[in-house]
Scaffold this active site. Structure first.
Site, mmCIF file in Angstrom:
data_model
loop_
_atom_site.group_PDB
_atom_site.id
_atom_site.type_symbol
_atom_site.label_atom_id
_atom_site.label_comp_id
_atom_site.label_asym_id
_atom_site.label_seq_id
_atom_site.Cartn_x
_atom_site.Cartn_y
_atom_site.Cartn_z
ATOM 1 N N LEU B 17 0.844 -1.193 0.000
ATOM 2 C CA LEU B 17 0.000 0.000 0.000
ATOM 3 C C LEU B 17 0.885 1.251 0.000
ATOM 4 O O LEU B 17 0.950 1.981 0.975
ATOM 5 C CB LEU B 17 -0.917 -0.034 1.230
ATOM 6 C CG LEU B 17 -2.169 0.834 1.230
ATOM 7 C CD1 LEU B 17 -2.997 0.622 -0.013
ATOM 8 C CD2 LEU B 17 -3.004 0.529 2.459
ATOM 9 N N HIS B 18 1.571 1.483 -1.110
ATOM 10 C CA HIS B 18 2.455 2.642 -1.189
ATOM 11 C C HIS B 18 1.717 3.835 -1.775
ATOM 12 O O HIS B 18 0.496 3.852 -1.831
ATOM 13 C CB HIS B 18 3.691 2.289 -2.008
ATOM 14 C CG HIS B 18 4.720 1.581 -1.172
ATOM 15 N ND1 HIS B 18 6.065 1.739 -1.346
ATOM 16 C CD2 HIS B 18 4.577 0.729 -0.133
ATOM 17 C CE1 HIS B 18 6.707 1.007 -0.462
ATOM 18 N NE2 HIS B 18 5.828 0.375 0.280
ATOM 19 N N ALA B 19 2.483 4.790 -2.264
ATOM 20 C CA ALA B 19 1.891 6.074 -2.633
ATOM 21 C C ALA B 19 0.680 5.971 -3.554
ATOM 22 O O ALA B 19 -0.416 6.395 -3.206
ATOM 23 C CB ALA B 19 2.959 6.972 -3.248
#
Lengths: 130, 100
Positions: B17-19
């Site tokens: 769940l990155h940018a």
């Protein structure tokens, strides 16, 4: 598009400003009014009140405009630009106390969801140490 | 006692769940009136899925389970939509195809 808060990116470097705007467009999409500027009138590093005013105009929204800046002069010149706006517009522009790249992405995300100018500023500033 | 509609889904996205996925999740959550929260464990801590800063700070990793819960009129639709977004890998393939 004008029902979303607009975002203005002001960097000393036009490359940083453009790159930040690219990140916002790619990550957040194109539903938010967005403009950027950078460099002094001679094309070197710096900021320019006239360019900032033009960018505010481009990203204008009745919901307001949030400005993200990098260092010193970017902030003081942005403040000067805001002072030069019509009285009716002045109250609808805020300068965020947030890192320029991260702040722009966070602010634009909040704006894309329909947040108010105050929501947008708070989201960008949530990043900074209190 | 709040009445929650809950679900859980495994994050398959290669960077977690990155940018970019965080932005998509937050944007989708904001389209619902319901209170929407996510957590990394069934016990919480639960965070506001509409807060981009908090979602990004979670740093949920690939193959970790994301717990979702919502409360309010459109809670069931919100949980279904968010779980669907994660299951579809945040629609990234589609986005890439669209951008050529």
């Amino acid at each position: 598009m004008k029902d979303k808060v607009g975002i203005v990116i002001v960097s000393h470097s036009i490359d940083v400003a453009r790159g930040t705007a690219d990140m916002v467009r790619q990550m957040v999409g194109d539903t938010v009014p967005l403009a950027y500027c950078g460099g002094n009138p001679e094309g070197g590093l710096g900021t320019d009140v006239a360019k900032i005013l033009k960018a505010i105009d481009e990203a204008w929204s009745d919901k307001g405009v949030a400005i993200l800046v990098d260092l010193g002069g970017a902030e003081t010149n942005s403040e000067m630009a805001v002072e030069l706006l019509d009285a009716g517009r002045q109250g609808k522009v805020v300068i965020c106390n947030a890192p320029i790249v991260e702040g722009a992405v966070m602010a634009a995300t909040e704006a894309s969801g329909g947040g108010s100018l105050e929501d947008v500023r708070r989201t960008a500033e949530e990043l900074s140490p209190q | 006692m709040t009445d929650w509609t809950s679900s859980s889904v495994v994050i398959r996205h290669k960077v977690g769940l990155h940018a970019r996925p965080s932005v998509k999740l937050t944007q989708l959550a904001k389209t619902f009136a319901a209170t929407v929260q996510i957590a990394g464990t069934p016990e919480g801590p639960w965070i506001d899925a509409k807060s981009i800063v908090k979602v990004m700070a979670m740093k949920a990793k690939q193959d970790s389970t994301l717990y979702l819960r919502a409360s309010g009129g459109d809670a069931a639709a919100a949980v279904t939509a968010l779980a669907g977004l994660v299951e579809r890998d945040f629609d990234e393939d589609r986005a890439h195809a669209a951008s050529g």
